[in-house]
Design a protein around this motif. Structure first.
Motif, PDB file in Angstrom:
ATOM      1  N   VAL A 161      28.429  37.103  51.958  1.00 45.24           N
ATOM      2  CA  VAL A 161      29.654  37.550  51.291  1.00 45.24           C
ATOM      3  C   VAL A 161      29.679  37.044  49.846  1.00 45.24           C
ATOM      4  O   VAL A 161      30.042  37.778  48.926  1.00 45.24           O
ATOM      5  CB  VAL A 161      30.909  37.084  52.076  1.00 45.24           C
ATOM      6  CG1 VAL A 161      32.166  37.318  51.277  1.00 45.24           C
ATOM      7  CG2 VAL A 161      30.984  37.805  53.410  1.00 45.24           C
ATOM      8  N   PHE A 187      27.271  39.143  47.942  1.00 42.36           N
ATOM      9  CA  PHE A 187      27.863  40.477  47.791  1.00 42.36           C
ATOM     10  C   PHE A 187      28.867  40.482  46.636  1.00 42.36           C
ATOM     11  O   PHE A 187      28.849  41.381  45.794  1.00 42.36           O
ATOM     12  CB  PHE A 187      28.541  40.874  49.108  1.00 42.36           C
ATOM     13  CG  PHE A 187      29.219  42.203  49.078  1.00 42.36           C
ATOM     14  CD1 PHE A 187      28.487  43.371  49.159  1.00 42.36           C
ATOM     15  CD2 PHE A 187      30.598  42.286  49.007  1.00 42.36           C
ATOM     16  CE1 PHE A 187      29.120  44.613  49.148  1.00 42.36           C
ATOM     17  CE2 PHE A 187      31.240  43.516  48.998  1.00 42.36           C
ATOM     18  CZ  PHE A 187      30.495  44.673  49.071  1.00 42.36           C
ATOM     19  N   ASP A 188      29.731  39.470  46.581  1.00 42.41           N
ATOM     20  CA  ASP A 188      30.708  39.362  45.494  1.00 42.41           C
ATOM     21  C   ASP A 188      30.011  39.303  44.137  1.00 42.41           C
ATOM     22  O   ASP A 188      30.419  39.975  43.184  1.00 42.41           O
ATOM     23  CB  ASP A 188      31.578  38.117  45.660  1.00 42.41           C
ATOM     24  CG  ASP A 188      32.662  38.262  46.712  1.00 42.41           C
ATOM     25  OD1 ASP A 188      32.879  39.378  47.212  1.00 42.41           O
ATOM     26  OD2 ASP A 188      33.300  37.238  47.031  1.00 42.41           O
ATOM     27  N   VAL A 231      33.238  50.956  47.579  1.00 43.30           N
ATOM     28  CA  VAL A 231      32.839  49.916  48.534  1.00 43.30           C
ATOM     29  C   VAL A 231      33.694  48.669  48.338  1.00 43.30           C
ATOM     30  O   VAL A 231      34.171  48.070  49.309  1.00 43.30           O
ATOM     31  CB  VAL A 231      31.329  49.590  48.403  1.00 43.30           C
ATOM     32  CG1 VAL A 231      30.963  48.342  49.174  1.00 43.30           C
ATOM     33  CG2 VAL A 231      30.499  50.772  48.857  1.00 43.30           C
ATOM     34  N   MET A 232      33.920  48.300  47.087  1.00 46.51           N
ATOM     35  CA  MET A 232      34.709  47.102  46.819  1.00 46.51           C
ATOM     36  C   MET A 232      36.185  47.298  47.193  1.00 46.51           C
ATOM     37  O   MET A 232      36.844  46.356  47.628  1.00 46.51           O
ATOM     38  CB  MET A 232      34.578  46.685  45.353  1.00 46.51           C
ATOM     39  CG  MET A 232      33.182  46.199  44.978  1.00 46.51           C
ATOM     40  SD  MET A 232      32.512  44.941  46.098  1.00 46.51           S
ATOM     41  CE  MET A 232      33.614  43.592  45.768  1.00 46.51           C
ATOM     42  N   TYR A 274      36.251  46.764  50.821  1.00 45.94           N
ATOM     43  CA  TYR A 274      36.057  45.327  51.033  1.00 45.94           C
ATOM     44  C   TYR A 274      37.379  44.568  50.816  1.00 45.94           C
ATOM     45  O   TYR A 274      37.745  43.696  51.613  1.00 45.94           O
ATOM     46  CB  TYR A 274      34.975  44.840  50.067  1.00 45.94           C
ATOM     47  CG  TYR A 274      34.769  43.357  49.985  1.00 45.94           C
ATOM     48  CD1 TYR A 274      34.072  42.671  50.966  1.00 45.94           C
ATOM     49  CD2 TYR A 274      35.241  42.633  48.893  1.00 45.94           C
ATOM     50  CE1 TYR A 274      33.859  41.308  50.869  1.00 45.94           C
ATOM     51  CE2 TYR A 274      35.033  41.279  48.784  1.00 45.94           C
ATOM     52  CZ  TYR A 274      34.341  40.616  49.771  1.00 45.94           C
ATOM     53  OH  TYR A 274      34.131  39.269  49.678  1.00 45.94           O
ATOM     54  N   CYS A 275      38.105  44.912  49.755  1.00 49.66           N
ATOM     55  CA  CYS A 275      39.385  44.255  49.483  1.00 49.66           C
ATOM     56  C   CYS A 275      40.397  44.517  50.598  1.00 49.66           C
ATOM     57  O   CYS A 275      41.124  43.613  51.018  1.00 49.66           O
ATOM     58  CB  CYS A 275      39.969  44.720  48.150  1.00 49.66           C
ATOM     59  SG  CYS A 275      39.132  44.047  46.723  1.00 49.66           S
ATOM     60  N   THR A 312      39.142  42.512  53.740  1.00 49.83           N
ATOM     61  CA  THR A 312      39.296  41.055  53.634  1.00 49.83           C
ATOM     62  C   THR A 312      40.746  40.624  53.477  1.00 49.83           C
ATOM     63  O   THR A 312      41.064  39.457  53.684  1.00 49.83           O
ATOM     64  CB  THR A 312      38.455  40.473  52.478  1.00 49.83           C
ATOM     65  OG1 THR A 312      38.866  41.070  51.252  1.00 49.83           O
ATOM     66  CG2 THR A 312      36.970  40.690  52.720  1.00 49.83           C
ATOM     67  N   ASN A 315      45.077  41.690  47.077  1.00 49.30           N
ATOM     68  CA  ASN A 315      43.879  42.426  47.495  1.00 49.30           C
ATOM     69  C   ASN A 315      44.142  43.925  47.546  1.00 49.30           C
ATOM     70  O   ASN A 315      43.290  44.722  47.175  1.00 49.30           O
ATOM     71  CB  ASN A 315      43.388  41.922  48.850  1.00 49.30           C
ATOM     72  CG  ASN A 315      42.543  40.678  48.738  1.00 49.30           C
ATOM     73  OD1 ASN A 315      42.496  40.029  47.698  1.00 49.30           O
ATOM     74  ND2 ASN A 315      41.882  40.316  49.813  1.00 49.30           N
TER      75      ASN A 315
END
Length: 119
Positions: free
Chosen positions: A48, A51-52, A71-72, A75-76, A79, A99
């Motif tokens: 992770v 990835f960030d 994708v981000m 992801y936000c 998460t 987020n």
């Protein structure tokens, strides 16, 4: 002006993810605790964090900005679930909402593309 604002926005969003990467990789303990509290393997902190960091670089440099932003954004949203702790820590709810707001910005970026300042 639009292209400069686009690049500035990409850099600011990327700084958030770069900071998260540095935090996870330099001091993984707090994130590992959060991961463990959900019953997930703490070793996830390493991929992770990477990835960030990779996502931050890609958001700034521009290759496939639309895809990276999508994708981000996902992801936000995913998460944010880690931060839904109404009774344990009300401050985490603010992070939850943050987020979702970042995901919104990333979706706008995905729709508009990287602008002129991208590879």
């Amino acid at each position: 002006m639009d292209n400069i604002l686009n690049l500035t926005g990409r850099v600011l969003i990327a700084l958030l993810f770069l900071g998260g990467a540095v935090q996870k990789l330099a001091d993984p303990g707090p994130v590992q605790g959060m991961i463990a509290s959900l019953g997930l393997p703490t070793v996830l902190v390493w991929p992770v964090g990477l990835f960030d960091g990779i996502a931050a670089v890609l958001l700034v440099t521009g290759p496939r900005v639309r895809q990276v932003a999508l994708v981000m954004a996902a992801y936000c949203l995913l998460t944010s679930w880690f931060h839904w702790q109404l009774r344990a820590d009300p401050w985490q709810v603010t992070i939850f909402v943050k987020n979702w707001a970042i995901a919104g910005g990333l979706l706008v970026l995905a729709a508009s593309g990287p602008g002129r300042f991208a590879r």
